[in-house]
Design a protein around this motif. Structure first.
Motif, PDB file in Angstrom:
ATOM      1  N   GLY A 228       5.174   4.537   3.636  1.00  0.00           N
ATOM      2  CA  GLY A 228       4.202   5.548   4.145  1.00  0.00           C
ATOM      3  C   GLY A 228       2.912   5.211   3.543  1.00  0.00           C
ATOM      4  O   GLY A 228       2.955   5.242   2.369  1.00  0.00           O
ATOM      5  N   PHE A 229       1.863   4.832   4.023  1.00  0.00           N
ATOM      6  CA  PHE A 229       0.191   5.395   2.909  1.00  0.00           C
ATOM      7  C   PHE A 229       0.084   6.632   3.132  1.00  0.00           C
ATOM      8  O   PHE A 229      -0.296   7.482   1.441  1.00  0.00           O
ATOM      9  CB  PHE A 229      -0.602   3.960   3.525  1.00  0.00           C
ATOM     10  N   CYS A 230       0.184   7.033   4.079  1.00  0.00           N
ATOM     11  CA  CYS A 230      -0.425   9.055   4.232  1.00  0.00           C
ATOM     12  C   CYS A 230       0.316   9.211   5.161  1.00  0.00           C
ATOM     13  O   CYS A 230       0.395   9.230   6.193  1.00  0.00           O
ATOM     14  CB  CYS A 230      -1.564   8.429   4.367  1.00  0.00           C
ATOM     15  N   GLY A 231       1.429   9.720   4.904  1.00  0.00           N
ATOM     16  CA  GLY A 231       2.365   9.893   5.826  1.00  0.00           C
ATOM     17  C   GLY A 231       3.574   9.469   6.218  1.00  0.00           C
ATOM     18  O   GLY A 231       3.625   7.996   5.197  1.00  0.00           O
TER      19      GLY A 231
ATOM     20  N   VAL B 271       0.605  -0.914  -0.093  1.00  0.00           N
ATOM     21  CA  VAL B 271      -0.070   0.126   0.050  1.00  0.00           C
ATOM     22  C   VAL B 271       1.243   1.321   0.229  1.00  0.00           C
ATOM     23  O   VAL B 271       0.801   1.848  -0.375  1.00  0.00           O
ATOM     24  CB  VAL B 271      -0.906   0.062   0.512  1.00  0.00           C
ATOM     25  N   THR B 272       2.056   1.052   0.056  1.00  0.00           N
ATOM     26  CA  THR B 272       3.040   2.121   0.279  1.00  0.00           C
ATOM     27  C   THR B 272       3.323   2.851  -0.760  1.00  0.00           C
ATOM     28  O   THR B 272       3.828   3.683  -1.712  1.00  0.00           O
ATOM     29  CB  THR B 272       4.473   1.833   0.413  1.00  0.00           C
ATOM     30  N   TYR B 273       2.639   2.111  -2.295  1.00  0.00           N
ATOM     31  CA  TYR B 273       2.423   2.371  -3.851  1.00  0.00           C
ATOM     32  C   TYR B 273       1.326   4.207  -3.988  1.00  0.00           C
ATOM     33  O   TYR B 273       1.334   4.257  -5.081  1.00  0.00           O
ATOM     34  CB  TYR B 273       2.257   1.347  -4.715  1.00  0.00           C
ATOM     35  N   ARG B 274       0.574   3.847  -3.551  1.00  0.00           N
ATOM     36  CA  ARG B 274       0.064   4.804  -2.387  1.00  0.00           C
ATOM     37  C   ARG B 274      -0.928   4.581  -4.172  1.00  0.00           C
ATOM     38  O   ARG B 274      -2.166   3.719  -4.690  1.00  0.00           O
ATOM     39  CB  ARG B 274       0.559   6.088  -2.903  1.00  0.00           C
ATOM     40  N   THR B 275      -1.095   5.878  -4.829  1.00  0.00           N
ATOM     41  CA  THR B 275      -2.320   6.064  -6.051  1.00  0.00           C
ATOM     42  C   THR B 275      -2.396   5.327  -6.949  1.00  0.00           C
ATOM     43  O   THR B 275      -2.730   5.022  -7.849  1.00  0.00           O
ATOM     44  CB  THR B 275      -1.629   7.565  -6.411  1.00  0.00           C
TER      45      THR B 275
END
Length: 300
Positions: free
Chosen positions: A237-240, A182-186
């Motif tokens: 991170g994912f968000c931060g 999920v660290t790949y974000r968008t």
């Protein structure tokens, strides 16, 4: 991928040489390089001089001494060979065929592929599988290695998956941080972005609602959290900064998979994706009492 004054056993390499010769990770790195060349050949491949093109082809062929994981990695090997095929080089037919057959065998239905023999609920259908399979099959179709119908089916499956992606965006612009990487974000919205870029969105999803929904995600993620270090690099991170959720294979470089979610930037400025009035996306409609389309299983 070019020589310098230092040499070993007749081969020359400079300190900036990008390793394609040892370990398995270069199979992945090369695959994203190959996909970039396939997506934008006029901008990235054709301007290169003949010597550079020859060296790149040689390095891609050197990847054949290794294998990777028995999952989406098969697509990495496959698209590397498809790239060679696209530039007139001899591709390895076994790698092409194995990648094609296994990914198709792992199709679970309703737009979802299994990432290997076992199904995992994560975003790898968007990070890798749908976009890379469609680009892989485009080459094979153009070269008459598969039927046009097989390519069209892969596209239809990606379109179906994109419907789920659009519905996953909450009214507030958040989405569930599920599964690995999920660290790949968008990058979770790469498949949706590619469908928008190809202008193949299903009739009930307007380009404007994709623009607004994905924009809401980007604002939610990048406005509200400190995602960058003092030097401007993305942090684990994912968000931060959330290093505890990083996987063992995650590096600062791999975090930039997030940019795969920006594929619609390839659409011209006068496209309806950019010019149409703002529109609510499905979840925002659903949670505000507006009419929205029922969702049904499809057979492809």
């Amino acid at each position: 991928m070019y020589p310098s004054s230092s040499s070993k056993k007749g081969k020359t390499k400079c300190s900036g040489y990008w390793n394609f010769r040892t370990e398995s990770q270069p199979i992945v790195d090369a695959a994203y390089m190959a996909q970039a060349f396939l997506r934008a050949p006029k901008a990235l491949w054709e301007p290169l001089d003949a010597v550079t093109k020859k060296r790149i082809a040689e390095e891609f062929k050197a990847l054949r001494t290794r294998t990777g994981a028995y999952n989406n990695w098969l697509l990495f090997a496959g698209i590397n060979e498809a790239f060679l095929l696209s530039i007139g080089e001899q591709a390895d037919p076994v790698r092409l065929e194995f990648a094609k057959r296994k990914i198709l065998e792992w199709y679970q239905g309703d737009g979802w592929y299994s990432d290997g023999p076992s199904f995992s609920m994560d975003y790898y259908n968007s990070y890798v599988i749908h976009p890379m399979l469609v680009d892989f099959f485009k080459v094979l179709s153009d070269k008459k290695r598969i039927s046009a119908e097989m390519y069209d089916t892969a596209v239809k499956r990606m379109v179906r998956y994109s419907e789920f992606s659009e519905r996953m965006i909450s009214p507030e612009g958040s989405y569930t941080p599920m599964g690995r990487s999920v660290t790949y974000r968008t990058a979770a919205f790469q498949a949706l972005g590619q469908v928008a870029l190809m202008e193949k969105l299903p009739s009930q999803i307007s380009p404007a609602q994709v623009r607004c929904g994905v924009t809401a995600v980007m604002h939610r993620m990048f406005d509200q959290c400190n995602n960058f270090d003092a030097n401007g690099w993305l942090v684990l991170g994912f968000c931060g900064s959330q290093p505890e959720i990083a996987d063992g294979y995650t590096s600062t470089g791999s975090l930039y998979m997030a940019t795969l979610g920006f594929l619609p930037l390839g659409l011209p400025a006068n496209n309806a994706f950019w010019t149409a009035d703002a529109a609510d996306w499905t979840a925002k409609k659903a949670w505000s009492g507006q009419a929205f389309k029922k969702d049904y299983h499809v057979e492809y």
